[in-house]
Structure formats: C-alpha cells, structure tokens
Scaffold this motif. Structure first.
Motif, PDB file in Angstrom:
ATOM      1  N   ALA A 145       0.829  -1.214   0.000  1.00 37.28           N
ATOM      2  CA  ALA A 145       0.000   0.000   0.000  1.00 37.28           C
ATOM      3  C   ALA A 145       0.855   1.252   0.000  1.00 37.28           C
ATOM      4  CB  ALA A 145      -0.930  -0.009   1.208  1.00 37.28           C
ATOM      5  N   ALA A 146       2.026   1.178   0.639  1.00 38.27           N
ATOM      6  CA  ALA A 146       2.925   2.332   0.715  1.00 38.27           C
ATOM      7  C   ALA A 146       3.814   2.459  -0.512  1.00 38.27           C
ATOM      8  CB  ALA A 146       3.790   2.224   1.970  1.00 38.27           C
ATOM      9  N   GLY A 147       3.831   1.432  -1.351  1.00 45.99           N
ATOM     10  CA  GLY A 147       4.734   1.434  -2.494  1.00 45.99           C
ATOM     11  C   GLY A 147       6.184   1.312  -2.082  1.00 45.99           C
ATOM     12  N   VAL A 148       6.428   0.531  -1.036  1.00 44.96           N
ATOM     13  CA  VAL A 148       7.755   0.384  -0.445  1.00 44.96           C
ATOM     14  C   VAL A 148       8.223  -1.060  -0.598  1.00 44.96           C
ATOM     15  CG1 VAL A 148       8.977   0.368   1.768  1.00 44.96           C
ATOM     16  CG2 VAL A 148       7.490   2.273   1.194  1.00 44.96           C
ATOM     17  N   THR A 149       9.502  -1.252  -0.855  1.00 43.95           N
ATOM     18  CA  THR A 149      10.071  -2.590  -0.913  1.00 43.95           C
ATOM     19  C   THR A 149      10.830  -2.882   0.379  1.00 43.95           C
ATOM     20  OG1 THR A 149      12.169  -1.873  -1.893  1.00 43.95           O
ATOM     21  CG2 THR A 149      10.344  -2.369  -3.407  1.00 43.95           C
ATOM     22  N   ALA A 150      11.114  -4.154   0.598  1.00 50.87           N
ATOM     23  CA  ALA A 150      11.839  -4.557   1.804  1.00 50.87           C
ATOM     24  C   ALA A 150      13.205  -3.884   1.888  1.00 50.87           C
ATOM     25  CB  ALA A 150      11.995  -6.072   1.837  1.00 50.87           C
ATOM     26  N   ASP A 151      13.807  -3.593   0.727  1.00 45.93           N
ATOM     27  CA  ASP A 151      15.134  -2.970   0.715  1.00 45.93           C
ATOM     28  C   ASP A 151      15.138  -1.571   1.337  1.00 45.93           C
ATOM     29  OD1 ASP A 151      16.159  -5.164  -0.535  1.00 45.93           O
ATOM     30  OD2 ASP A 151      16.003  -4.327  -2.551  1.00 45.93           O
ATOM     31  N   GLU A 152      13.957  -0.956   1.441  1.00 45.69           N
ATOM     32  CA  GLU A 152      13.870   0.402   1.971  1.00 45.69           C
ATOM     33  C   GLU A 152      13.616   0.443   3.472  1.00 45.69           C
ATOM     34  OE1 GLU A 152      11.632   3.175  -0.898  1.00 45.69           O
ATOM     35  OE2 GLU A 152      11.009   1.172  -1.548  1.00 45.69           O
ATOM     36  N   VAL A 153      13.155  -0.657   4.049  1.00 43.84           N
ATOM     37  CA  VAL A 153      12.807  -0.692   5.470  1.00 43.84           C
ATOM     38  C   VAL A 153      14.078  -0.714   6.313  1.00 43.84           C
ATOM     39  CG1 VAL A 153      11.663  -2.012   7.288  1.00 43.84           C
ATOM     40  CG2 VAL A 153      10.623  -1.860   5.006  1.00 43.84           C
ATOM     41  N   ASP A 154      14.167   0.219   7.272  1.00 42.03           N
ATOM     42  CA  ASP A 154      15.348   0.245   8.148  1.00 42.03           C
ATOM     43  C   ASP A 154      14.981   0.210   9.630  1.00 42.03           C
ATOM     44  OD1 ASP A 154      14.348   2.796   8.443  1.00 42.03           O
ATOM     45  OD2 ASP A 154      16.112   3.825   7.651  1.00 42.03           O
ATOM     46  N   LEU A 155      13.730  -0.064   9.933  1.00 44.66           N
ATOM     47  CA  LEU A 155      13.306  -0.226  11.325  1.00 44.66           C
ATOM     48  C   LEU A 155      12.043  -1.074  11.347  1.00 44.66           C
ATOM     49  CD1 LEU A 155      13.424   0.458  14.377  1.00 44.66           C
ATOM     50  CD2 LEU A 155      12.031   2.475  13.871  1.00 44.66           C
ATOM     51  N   ILE A 156      12.042  -2.118  12.166  1.00 45.19           N
ATOM     52  CA  ILE A 156      10.859  -2.957  12.356  1.00 45.19           C
ATOM     53  C   ILE A 156      10.579  -3.061  13.846  1.00 45.19           C
ATOM     54  CG2 ILE A 156       9.838  -5.244  12.071  1.00 45.19           C
ATOM     55  CD1 ILE A 156      11.672  -5.672   9.665  1.00 45.19           C
ATOM     56  N   ILE A 157       9.375  -2.684  14.230  1.00 48.10           N
ATOM     57  CA  ILE A 157       8.931  -2.853  15.615  1.00 48.10           C
ATOM     58  C   ILE A 157       7.667  -3.699  15.601  1.00 48.10           C
ATOM     59  CG2 ILE A 157       8.283  -1.746  17.778  1.00 48.10           C
ATOM     60  CD1 ILE A 157       9.586   0.820  16.806  1.00 48.10           C
ATOM     61  N   VAL A 158       7.689  -4.801  16.316  1.00 44.72           N
ATOM     62  CA  VAL A 158       6.509  -5.656  16.438  1.00 44.72           C
ATOM     63  C   VAL A 158       5.977  -5.556  17.861  1.00 44.72           C
ATOM     64  CG1 VAL A 158       5.607  -8.008  16.398  1.00 44.72           C
ATOM     65  CG2 VAL A 158       7.222  -7.261  14.631  1.00 44.72           C
ATOM     66  N   ALA A 159       4.749  -5.089  17.982  1.00 41.41           N
ATOM     67  CA  ALA A 159       4.069  -5.046  19.274  1.00 41.41           C
ATOM     68  C   ALA A 159       3.334  -6.363  19.459  1.00 41.41           C
ATOM     69  CB  ALA A 159       3.099  -3.874  19.325  1.00 41.41           C
ATOM     70  N   THR A 160       3.700  -7.130  20.482  1.00 42.07           N
ATOM     71  CA  THR A 160       3.058  -8.415  20.723  1.00 42.07           C
ATOM     72  C   THR A 160       3.272  -8.863  22.157  1.00 42.07           C
ATOM     73  OG1 THR A 160       2.830 -10.700  19.925  1.00 42.07           O
ATOM     74  CG2 THR A 160       5.068  -9.782  19.993  1.00 42.07           C
ATOM     75  N   SER A 161       2.303  -9.598  22.674  1.00 39.04           N
ATOM     76  CA  SER A 161       2.444 -10.281  23.959  1.00 39.04           C
ATOM     77  C   SER A 161       2.499 -11.785  23.756  1.00 39.04           C
ATOM     78  CB  SER A 161       1.258  -9.944  24.874  1.00 39.04           C
ATOM     79  OG  SER A 161       1.228  -8.575  25.175  1.00 39.04           O
ATOM     80  N   THR A 162       2.436 -12.206  22.489  1.00 35.17           N
ATOM     81  CA  THR A 162       2.434 -13.631  22.158  1.00 35.17           C
ATOM     82  C   THR A 162       3.504 -13.901  21.100  1.00 35.17           C
ATOM     83  OG1 THR A 162       0.635 -13.189  20.591  1.00 35.17           O
ATOM     84  CG2 THR A 162       0.023 -14.007  22.773  1.00 35.17           C
ATOM     85  N   PRO A 163       4.779 -13.720  21.452  1.00 36.79           N
ATOM     86  CA  PRO A 163       5.864 -13.912  20.492  1.00 36.79           C
ATOM     87  C   PRO A 163       5.979 -15.367  20.056  1.00 36.79           C
ATOM     88  CG  PRO A 163       6.748 -13.721  22.702  1.00 36.79           C
ATOM     89  CD  PRO A 163       5.290 -13.401  22.807  1.00 36.79           C
ATOM     90  N   ASP A 164       6.664 -15.572  18.936  1.00 33.76           N
ATOM     91  CA  ASP A 164       6.881 -16.934  18.455  1.00 33.76           C
ATOM     92  C   ASP A 164       7.630 -17.774  19.488  1.00 33.76           C
ATOM     93  OD1 ASP A 164       5.818 -15.913  16.123  1.00 33.76           O
ATOM     94  OD2 ASP A 164       7.409 -16.665  14.825  1.00 33.76           O
ATOM     95  N   MET A 165       8.579 -17.148  20.178  1.00 32.51           N
ATOM     96  CA  MET A 165       9.407 -17.847  21.158  1.00 32.51           C
ATOM     97  C   MET A 165       9.949 -16.825  22.158  1.00 32.51           C
ATOM     98  SD  MET A 165      12.679 -18.626  18.642  1.00 32.51           S
ATOM     99  CE  MET A 165      11.659 -19.339  17.344  1.00 32.51           C
ATOM    100  N   ILE A 166      10.587 -17.291  23.205  1.00 38.01           N
ATOM    101  CA  ILE A 166      11.121 -16.379  24.214  1.00 38.01           C
ATOM    102  C   ILE A 166      12.117 -15.411  23.579  1.00 38.01           C
ATOM    103  CG2 ILE A 166      12.526 -16.228  26.307  1.00 38.01           C
ATOM    104  CD1 ILE A 166      11.202 -18.824  27.242  1.00 38.01           C
TER     105      ILE A 166
END
Length: 319
Positions: A66-87
């Motif tokens: 939707a943003a017209g952005v590719t993975a190569d442009e992403v320089d920060l990822i924050i995931v808000a979760t209380s149920t992570p895949d693992m510790i």
C-alpha cells in the motif's frame, strides 16, 4: 524537524472464525450474554502451526504494498506483541528475516493491548529525528494460545490477528504527538503470571483478569489521555474526525467517544467481528477504515489504548 507520516496500512486475519454460538458448546455462556457485555459476536483463531510472525508477515506485506515500499527500503521494524513466536529472538527479527530485510534495527514492544500505541510512538521518534527513513510497525497476536478455554470470563474476549503501518519522514503534518503512561502497581489486574523455569511451566500460563477493575481503570484513563493529546495540540474533540480505539469492549469505546463529544459514526469499531486482538486491534481497525475510504487526507485521527501493566496511551495524527 520533519514529521513522520503513515503512508501505508495492512492487516491480516486467520481464516478460522469462532462465533459466540460456537463458544456456547465450549463453556457456560451465550451469544446474548457475551454481546451485551462486550459487543463481540465472533473472533478469528490462528491455525495450528500459524505463528505470530506469520500473521505479522501477511499484514506487513500488505502495508508495504500500500505504501509502495520494498523490503530494501525498510530500516526499522517494531513488532508489538504479547504472544511472540518464542522467548527469543524477538518476533521482529523473525519477521525481518521472512521479509528479506537486511538492514536497520528490529525489536519487539511489550505493552500488551497498548503495544501498538507504544510502538507507533517509538517509531515516530526514530523517523521524525532522521534516524530511520522507513519504519514498519506491526501489532500481531495469537492470544488464543494463552487462553483457558474453560474460563468464560476471558476466553470469550480475545482473538488473533495482525495489523501494520509504514512510516516515512515528511515535511507535511503527520503524527502530531504521543502520550504514554503506566502504573505498575496495577500489574496484577490483567496478567499471565506463569513462567518457564528449567523447562517446566511454573504458575498459571493463561490470561487472568479482574474485569471490573480493568473496566473502571480503562474508562478513566482513556478519557484523560485523549484529552491530554488534544490539549497538547490546542485542539478539542470538535476538531477530531475519527477515533480508532483499542477494540476491547464496546462500552469502554463508547464512554471515551462520549467524553470527546464524538458520534458513533466517528468511531472505527471492529470489536464485534474481531474481538480483542490486543496489540493488533488498532492497526486492524485502521486498515479497514483507510481502505474503505472513511479516513481521508487532512482528517485528525486519534488512536488510544489501555493494556496490562497497566499501560495506556494515545497518539494524535493528521492524515
């Protein structure tokens, strides 16, 4: 200093739908009882083997598109979760790998149902300060896995899902301000007290909630923090176009809207279809309202949430 702006949204819900009628066969409850007290009719449940990062991936891919952005442009990822895949490692790092992102930082934000507001506020600071050029913020939960399905007080409330937004720097007004709070003295009114010690679960690994205490606290602090956000920007409720609240309980949502002077038509609600998806609920609702055209450029939008901790907060943005 430039602003950060949300330039794309995305969401994902698991295929399985669990209705209140379905729950009548599981616990002593009824569709009428659940709907009257919460506004919930159904919720989505992750499939066996479907991890929080899988939900996050699909929501993130849709937001990037939707943003017209590719993975190569992403320089920060924050995931808000209380149920992570693992510790550990962080679900954000797992998502980073699945997306093929090779640069920047990735970390999780744990503020339970306030998680997306906390994560959005954090990403805003990175982008507005110039430390990040393209931030991906995701709220993703598989809450169904920490529910006691014999406890009708909690199992009827929650569902699974994910929502995501992409932030970019902009000279145009975007996120106006964020306001975060917590009160650790209330840590025991909404919690999962169990823990793993030496490979064994110690204590209760399921959600515990003092519903009456949570309700009273939420009604009070959400009214306060939304007014705080408006006052910080010289605005009143009359200046708002939309409220996109955490989808916990329709009565809490209506109480906050009334305090702001908002009509029901100005509140984005999905609690009837999604249940409480914790940190995913706001970006899920936002994506729906953006894609159906309700939220338009120039609109003032407030996001607000309260969660375990207890934590709460609001972010005010101009679309």
């Amino acid at each position: 200093m430039p602003y950060s702006r949300i330039v794309g949204t995305g969401s994902y819900l698991p295929e399985k739908v669990l209705t209140n009628r379905d729950l009548e066969a599981v616990v002593e409850t009824s569709d009428d009882w659940i709907f009257e007290r919460t506004g919930i009719r159904q919720r989505h449940i992750a499939a066996d083997g479907e991890q929080t990062s899988d939900l996050a991936l699909k929501a993130a891919q849709r937001a990037l598109a939707a943003a017209g952005v590719t993975a190569d442009e992403v320089d920060l990822i924050i995931v808000a979760t209380s149920t992570p895949d693992m510790i550990f490692p962080a679900t954000a790092c797992i998502l980073q790998s699945k997306l093929g992102v090779r640069q920047g930082a990735a970390f999780d934000m744990q503020a339970v149902c306030s998680g997306f507001v906390y994560a959005l506020a954090t990403a805003d600071k990175f982008v507005a300060s110039g430390q990040s050029k393209c931030a991906l913020v995701v709220g993703a939960e598989t809450f169904s896995r920490i529910l006691d399905w014999n406890d009708r007080r909690t199992c009827v409330l929650f569902g699974d899902g994910a929502g995501a937004v992409v932030l970019r720097p902009s000279e145009e007004t975007g996120i106006l301000s964020s306001h975060l709070h917590s009160d650790g003295r209330l840590n025991n009114i909404l919690c999962v007290p169990g823990q793993v010690q030496k490979g064994v679960v110690v204590g209760n690994p399921f959600v515990e909630m003092n519903g009456q205490a949570v309700y009273k606290h939420a009604v009070r602090v959400l009214g306060e923090v939304t007014q705080e956000a408006l006052a910080a920007n010289g605005l009143t409720g009359a200046d708002l176009h939309w409220m996109v609240p955490h989808q916990a309980n329709i009565r809490i949502i209506r109480s906050t809207a009334e305090k702001l002077g908002l009509s029901p038509e100005q509140v984005v609600t999905t609690v009837d279809r999604h249940g409480n998806t914790s940190a995913a609920s706001i970006p899920l609702a936002l994506d729906i309202a953006v894609r159906d055209g309700r939220i338009q450029p120039g609109h003032n939008v407030i996001f607000e949430a309260v969660g375990g901790g207890m934590t709460w907060g609001a972010v005010l943005a101009r679309w």
